[in-house]
Design a protein around this motif. Sequence first.
Motif, PDB file in Angstrom:
ATOM      1  N   THR A   6       0.708  -1.159   0.169  1.00  0.00           N
ATOM      2  CA  THR A   6       0.047  -0.088   0.000  1.00  0.00           C
ATOM      3  C   THR A   6       0.992   1.090   0.051  1.00  0.00           C
ATOM      4  O   THR A   6       2.086   1.247   0.255  1.00  0.00           O
ATOM      5  CB  THR A   6      -0.986   0.089   1.271  1.00  0.00           C
ATOM      6  OG1 THR A   6      -0.025   0.295   2.430  1.00  0.00           O
ATOM      7  CG2 THR A   6      -1.965  -1.093   1.294  1.00  0.00           C
ATOM      8  N   GLY A  56      -7.957  -9.599  11.347  1.00  0.00           N
ATOM      9  CA  GLY A  56      -7.901  -9.874  10.033  1.00  0.00           C
ATOM     10  C   GLY A  56      -6.431  -9.415   9.356  1.00  0.00           C
ATOM     11  O   GLY A  56      -6.174 -10.105   8.276  1.00  0.00           O
ATOM     12  N   TYR A  70       0.246  -7.300   7.378  1.00  0.00           N
ATOM     13  CA  TYR A  70      -0.332  -7.573   6.053  1.00  0.00           C
ATOM     14  C   TYR A  70      -1.635  -8.283   6.021  1.00  0.00           C
ATOM     15  O   TYR A  70      -2.098  -8.549   7.373  1.00  0.00           O
ATOM     16  CB  TYR A  70       0.674  -8.463   4.919  1.00  0.00           C
ATOM     17  CG  TYR A  70       0.756  -9.775   5.714  1.00  0.00           C
ATOM     18  CD1 TYR A  70      -0.001 -10.899   5.157  1.00  0.00           C
ATOM     19  CD2 TYR A  70       1.652 -10.187   6.677  1.00  0.00           C
ATOM     20  CE1 TYR A  70       0.213 -12.067   5.357  1.00  0.00           C
ATOM     21  CE2 TYR A  70       1.938 -11.333   6.980  1.00  0.00           C
ATOM     22  CZ  TYR A  70       1.190 -12.542   6.527  1.00  0.00           C
ATOM     23  OH  TYR A  70       1.213 -13.617   6.946  1.00  0.00           O
ATOM     24  N   GLU A  71      -2.240  -8.179   5.129  1.00  0.00           N
ATOM     25  CA  GLU A  71      -3.844  -8.947   5.206  1.00  0.00           C
ATOM     26  C   GLU A  71      -3.805  -9.627   3.628  1.00  0.00           C
ATOM     27  O   GLU A  71      -3.132  -9.075   2.778  1.00  0.00           O
ATOM     28  CB  GLU A  71      -4.893  -7.942   5.472  1.00  0.00           C
ATOM     29  CG  GLU A  71      -5.240  -6.979   4.565  1.00  0.00           C
ATOM     30  CD  GLU A  71      -6.267  -6.268   4.947  1.00  0.00           C
ATOM     31  OE1 GLU A  71      -6.762  -6.282   5.853  1.00  0.00           O
ATOM     32  OE2 GLU A  71      -6.737  -5.384   3.884  1.00  0.00           O
ATOM     33  N   ILE A  72      -4.455 -10.691   3.826  1.00  0.00           N
ATOM     34  CA  ILE A  72      -4.792 -11.592   2.560  1.00  0.00           C
ATOM     35  C   ILE A  72      -6.253 -11.368   2.204  1.00  0.00           C
ATOM     36  O   ILE A  72      -6.989 -11.331   2.800  1.00  0.00           O
ATOM     37  CB  ILE A  72      -4.482 -12.997   2.883  1.00  0.00           C
ATOM     38  CG1 ILE A  72      -3.161 -13.448   3.371  1.00  0.00           C
ATOM     39  CG2 ILE A  72      -4.666 -13.899   1.686  1.00  0.00           C
ATOM     40  CD1 ILE A  72      -2.955 -14.544   4.099  1.00  0.00           C
ATOM     41  N   ASP A  73      -6.172 -11.019   0.730  1.00  0.00           N
ATOM     42  CA  ASP A  73      -7.614 -10.709   0.340  1.00  0.00           C
ATOM     43  C   ASP A  73      -7.577 -11.368  -1.151  1.00  0.00           C
ATOM     44  O   ASP A  73      -6.998 -11.166  -2.277  1.00  0.00           O
ATOM     45  CB  ASP A  73      -7.929  -9.490   0.031  1.00  0.00           C
ATOM     46  CG  ASP A  73      -9.364  -8.959  -0.596  1.00  0.00           C
ATOM     47  OD1 ASP A  73      -9.987  -9.887  -0.614  1.00  0.00           O
ATOM     48  OD2 ASP A  73      -9.382  -7.904  -1.264  1.00  0.00           O
ATOM     49  N   GLY A  74      -8.260 -12.619  -1.103  1.00  0.00           N
ATOM     50  CA  GLY A  74      -8.324 -13.499  -2.423  1.00  0.00           C
ATOM     51  C   GLY A  74      -6.800 -13.968  -2.812  1.00  0.00           C
ATOM     52  O   GLY A  74      -6.321 -14.643  -1.900  1.00  0.00           O
ATOM     53  N   GLU A  75      -6.570 -13.555  -3.834  1.00  0.00           N
ATOM     54  CA  GLU A  75      -5.161 -13.878  -4.297  1.00  0.00           C
ATOM     55  C   GLU A  75      -4.136 -12.883  -4.040  1.00  0.00           C
ATOM     56  O   GLU A  75      -2.950 -12.992  -4.930  1.00  0.00           O
ATOM     57  CB  GLU A  75      -5.099 -14.367  -5.825  1.00  0.00           C
ATOM     58  CG  GLU A  75      -5.970 -15.721  -5.924  1.00  0.00           C
ATOM     59  CD  GLU A  75      -5.287 -16.685  -5.450  1.00  0.00           C
ATOM     60  OE1 GLU A  75      -3.966 -17.303  -5.635  1.00  0.00           O
ATOM     61  OE2 GLU A  75      -6.103 -17.610  -4.725  1.00  0.00           O
ATOM     62  N   THR A  76      -4.459 -11.810  -3.206  1.00  0.00           N
ATOM     63  CA  THR A  76      -3.393 -10.781  -3.124  1.00  0.00           C
ATOM     64  C   THR A  76      -3.255 -10.635  -1.448  1.00  0.00           C
ATOM     65  O   THR A  76      -3.886 -10.763  -0.804  1.00  0.00           O
ATOM     66  CB  THR A  76      -3.967  -9.522  -3.645  1.00  0.00           C
ATOM     67  OG1 THR A  76      -4.599  -9.653  -4.800  1.00  0.00           O
ATOM     68  CG2 THR A  76      -3.207  -8.363  -3.436  1.00  0.00           C
ATOM     69  N   TRP A  78      -1.721  -7.809   0.749  1.00  0.00           N
ATOM     70  CA  TRP A  78      -1.627  -6.505   0.946  1.00  0.00           C
ATOM     71  C   TRP A  78      -0.557  -6.077   2.245  1.00  0.00           C
ATOM     72  O   TRP A  78      -0.976  -6.319   3.247  1.00  0.00           O
ATOM     73  CB  TRP A  78      -3.015  -5.943   1.112  1.00  0.00           C
ATOM     74  CG  TRP A  78      -4.065  -5.879  -0.167  1.00  0.00           C
ATOM     75  CD1 TRP A  78      -4.983  -6.896  -0.457  1.00  0.00           C
ATOM     76  CD2 TRP A  78      -4.001  -4.986  -1.215  1.00  0.00           C
ATOM     77  NE1 TRP A  78      -5.486  -6.560  -1.560  1.00  0.00           N
ATOM     78  CE2 TRP A  78      -4.874  -5.506  -2.324  1.00  0.00           C
ATOM     79  CE3 TRP A  78      -3.083  -3.845  -1.410  1.00  0.00           C
ATOM     80  CZ2 TRP A  78      -5.380  -4.894  -3.132  1.00  0.00           C
ATOM     81  CZ3 TRP A  78      -3.581  -3.320  -2.594  1.00  0.00           C
ATOM     82  CH2 TRP A  78      -4.430  -3.716  -3.415  1.00  0.00           C
TER      83      TRP A  78
END
Length: 94
Positions: A6, A56, A70-76, A78
């Motif tokens: 980010t 999260g 960091y966080e995981i969102d689907g295949e990303t 962040w």
Amino acid sequence: MRVVWTPEAQQDRADIWDFIAANNPAAAARMDELFSDAASRLARHPMLGRPGKIPGARELIPHESYRLVYEIDGETVWVLALVHTARQWPPVRE
């Protein structure tokens, strides 16, 4: 998985670089390489870090002095922040 830093995390990384490079540019490069290596590991193993202090989020310690949040969102993955371990995390909001 894809890793995305980010803008806030990019600024954290640049600030760390500037701080260390002011006295030792080679050390700044080595530290930045640790951050890159950590992000690469997360691309392959996103659950590598531990659950974070923010619901999260997860945290990985690429160096004893720094926490990569960091966080995981689907295949990303962040990357949200890169914080010195001596700093209050998460920041206290007034």
